[in-house]
Motif scaffolding. Structure first.
Motif, PDB file in Angstrom:
ATOM      1  N   ARG A   3      26.745  55.480  41.881  1.00  0.00           N
ATOM      2  CA  ARG A   3      27.658  54.465  41.399  1.00  0.00           C
ATOM      3  C   ARG A   3      28.424  53.843  42.554  1.00  0.00           C
ATOM      4  O   ARG A   3      28.905  54.532  43.436  1.00  0.00           O
ATOM      5  CB  ARG A   3      28.633  55.066  40.380  1.00  0.00           C
ATOM      6  N   LEU A   4      28.580  52.549  42.513  1.00  0.00           N
ATOM      7  CA  LEU A   4      29.249  51.826  43.573  1.00  0.00           C
ATOM      8  C   LEU A   4      30.490  51.150  43.034  1.00  0.00           C
ATOM      9  O   LEU A   4      30.549  50.756  41.876  1.00  0.00           O
ATOM     10  CB  LEU A   4      28.319  50.764  44.168  1.00  0.00           C
ATOM     11  N   LEU A   5      31.473  50.991  43.884  1.00  0.00           N
ATOM     12  CA  LEU A   5      32.639  50.225  43.486  1.00  0.00           C
ATOM     13  C   LEU A   5      33.220  49.540  44.705  1.00  0.00           C
ATOM     14  O   LEU A   5      33.054  49.992  45.830  1.00  0.00           O
ATOM     15  CB  LEU A   5      33.712  51.102  42.827  1.00  0.00           C
ATOM     16  N   ILE A   6      33.863  48.436  44.471  1.00  0.00           N
ATOM     17  CA  ILE A   6      34.549  47.715  45.534  1.00  0.00           C
ATOM     18  C   ILE A   6      35.946  47.395  45.028  1.00  0.00           C
ATOM     19  O   ILE A   6      36.107  46.823  43.952  1.00  0.00           O
ATOM     20  CB  ILE A   6      33.826  46.416  45.922  1.00  0.00           C
ATOM     21  N   LEU A   7      36.942  47.768  45.769  1.00  0.00           N
ATOM     22  CA  LEU A   7      38.315  47.409  45.437  1.00  0.00           C
ATOM     23  C   LEU A   7      38.605  46.104  46.155  1.00  0.00           C
ATOM     24  O   LEU A   7      38.766  46.071  47.371  1.00  0.00           O
ATOM     25  CB  LEU A   7      39.290  48.509  45.885  1.00  0.00           C
ATOM     26  N   PHE A   8      38.640  45.013  45.404  1.00  0.00           N
ATOM     27  CA  PHE A   8      38.767  43.701  46.014  1.00  0.00           C
ATOM     28  C   PHE A   8      40.215  43.282  46.228  1.00  0.00           C
ATOM     29  O   PHE A   8      40.555  42.693  47.234  1.00  0.00           O
ATOM     30  CB  PHE A   8      38.093  42.649  45.129  1.00  0.00           C
ATOM     31  N   LYS A  33      23.196  49.344  38.963  1.00  0.00           N
ATOM     32  CA  LYS A  33      21.862  48.787  39.127  1.00  0.00           C
ATOM     33  C   LYS A  33      21.776  47.834  40.317  1.00  0.00           C
ATOM     34  O   LYS A  33      22.727  47.118  40.621  1.00  0.00           O
ATOM     35  CB  LYS A  33      21.442  48.062  37.850  1.00  0.00           C
ATOM     36  N   ASP A  34      20.607  47.835  40.954  1.00  0.00           N
ATOM     37  CA  ASP A  34      20.412  46.976  42.120  1.00  0.00           C
ATOM     38  C   ASP A  34      20.472  45.497  41.770  1.00  0.00           C
ATOM     39  O   ASP A  34      20.861  44.677  42.600  1.00  0.00           O
ATOM     40  CB  ASP A  34      19.053  47.283  42.772  1.00  0.00           C
ATOM     41  N   ASP A  35      20.093  45.142  40.548  1.00  0.00           N
ATOM     42  CA  ASP A  35      20.122  43.723  40.164  1.00  0.00           C
ATOM     43  C   ASP A  35      21.502  43.284  39.680  1.00  0.00           C
ATOM     44  O   ASP A  35      21.682  42.132  39.247  1.00  0.00           O
ATOM     45  CB  ASP A  35      19.069  43.424  39.092  1.00  0.00           C
ATOM     46  N   VAL A  93      33.536  36.684  41.686  1.00  0.00           N
ATOM     47  CA  VAL A  93      34.127  37.633  42.640  1.00  0.00           C
ATOM     48  C   VAL A  93      33.225  38.850  42.859  1.00  0.00           C
ATOM     49  O   VAL A  93      32.793  39.138  43.972  1.00  0.00           O
ATOM     50  CB  VAL A  93      35.524  38.086  42.171  1.00  0.00           C
ATOM     51  N   CYS A  94      32.905  39.547  41.755  1.00  0.00           N
ATOM     52  CA  CYS A  94      32.203  40.822  41.887  1.00  0.00           C
ATOM     53  C   CYS A  94      30.785  40.676  42.418  1.00  0.00           C
ATOM     54  O   CYS A  94      30.424  41.247  43.446  1.00  0.00           O
ATOM     55  CB  CYS A  94      32.187  41.539  40.546  1.00  0.00           C
ATOM     56  N   GLU A  99      26.755  41.169  46.657  1.00  0.00           N
ATOM     57  CA  GLU A  99      25.571  40.694  47.369  1.00  0.00           C
ATOM     58  C   GLU A  99      25.823  40.640  48.870  1.00  0.00           C
ATOM     59  O   GLU A  99      24.948  40.979  49.677  1.00  0.00           O
ATOM     60  CB  GLU A  99      25.164  39.324  46.837  1.00  0.00           C
ATOM     61  N   ILE A 100      27.033  40.231  49.258  1.00  0.00           N
ATOM     62  CA  ILE A 100      27.386  40.185  50.681  1.00  0.00           C
ATOM     63  C   ILE A 100      27.425  41.593  51.261  1.00  0.00           C
ATOM     64  O   ILE A 100      26.874  41.866  52.338  1.00  0.00           O
ATOM     65  CB  ILE A 100      28.750  39.489  50.879  1.00  0.00           C
ATOM     66  N   TYR A 101      28.058  42.526  50.533  1.00  0.00           N
ATOM     67  CA  TYR A 101      28.121  43.908  50.984  1.00  0.00           C
ATOM     68  C   TYR A 101      26.727  44.518  51.085  1.00  0.00           C
ATOM     69  O   TYR A 101      26.411  45.254  52.019  1.00  0.00           O
ATOM     70  CB  TYR A 101      28.970  44.744  50.026  1.00  0.00           C
ATOM     71  N   SER A 102      25.884  44.215  50.112  1.00  0.00           N
ATOM     72  CA  SER A 102      24.543  44.793  50.083  1.00  0.00           C
ATOM     73  C   SER A 102      23.720  44.342  51.276  1.00  0.00           C
ATOM     74  O   SER A 102      23.044  45.144  51.922  1.00  0.00           O
ATOM     75  CB  SER A 102      23.839  44.412  48.786  1.00  0.00           C
TER      76      SER A 102
END
Length: 248
Positions: A3-8, A33-35, A93-94, A99-102
């Motif tokens: 599981r991934l998360l980003i605190l924006f 999910k990757d998509d 935002v998310c 996509e940029i992080y990936s």
């Protein structure tokens, strides 16, 4: 995929500086999910460390957790335009940020630095113990196994979880208890996304790591002693050659 998360966003506003009241509005993006089809946007409302309400894009509304939060949620959920604006942050935002992080970070791989050493010698009542350590690798998913004379070892193994170093890199340590036998070959096999194939690291029983360290320290001390002795001898010769002998 883990599981991934980003605190924006973390927005803080001091409502009453005299009493020290504090309001914070942290926002998170979660996905598995990757998509990114399961992307979820969450925005919390926290007053003096108490979460009183929260917006969840999956629910599509604000949920109140305190008396004040419930009243506010009823009012906010009637504003359809505001709810749609929050919902839109899943895309604007998310997903955009994910996509940029990936592409910039999560798709990269860094090879682990692997070391095999003996951490405990057999004492008759207890077997010996080896440790295989992998450092500074990314992504965190990794597999460490032991081979003994070319066959995978079953049992007698313990392994730590992938531990974050705090700088996007990870480390893991696997221990193997075994009874030494003459002429055997023990290897640590590491499988990681940065490798094209599993990599094998053989343990060299000819010399333990502590013994190597002692020899290195002893050799350094010997070299230093020779250098100091040579410097003293040269200094003595120069002083001697400059003396004037007075006959008696």
């Amino acid at each position: 995929m883990f599981r991934l998360l980003i605190l924006f966003i973390v927005q803080s506003a001091v409502l009453n500086t005299t009493n020290g009241d504090h309001l914070s509005l942290p926002a998170w993006c979660y996905w598995n999910k990757d998509d990114l089809s399961d992307m979820e946007f969450i925005e919390s409302y926290i007053m003096n460390k108490i979460k009183y309400a929260e917006y969840n894009s999956t629910l599509g509304k604000v949920v109140g957790y305190t008396e004040t939060g419930v009243r506010n949620a009823e009012v906010w959920n009637k504003d359809t335009a505001a709810l749609q604006a929050r919902k839109a942050q899943v895309e604007t935002v998310c997903k955009t940020s994910a996509e940029i992080y990936s592409s910039a970070i999560m798709s990269k791989t860094v090879e682990p630095q692997v070391e095999v050493m003996q951490v405990k010698k057999p004492d008759g009542s207890h077997p010996a113990m080896l440790m295989c350590s992998a450092y500074n690798f990314y992504p965190p998913l990794i597999k460490v196994t032991w081979l003994r004379n070319g066959k995978e070892v079953e049992g007698g193994q313990t392994s730590t979880e992938e531990m974050a170093d705090g700088d996007w890199y990870y480390q893991i340590h696997s221990h193997l208890e075994y009874t030494p036998e003459s002429g055997e070959e023990i290897s640590c096999v590491v499988e990681h996304a940065s490798f094209k194939k599993p990599m094998s690291y053989k343990w060299d029983p000819s010399m333990s790591e502590p013994d190597k360290s002692k020899i290195a320290i002893g050799a350094s001390g010997l070299v230093l002693g020779v250098v100091l002795s040579a410097a003293g001898f040269i200094y003595y010769r120069k002083k001697s050659s400059g003396r004037i002998l007075v006959p008696t």
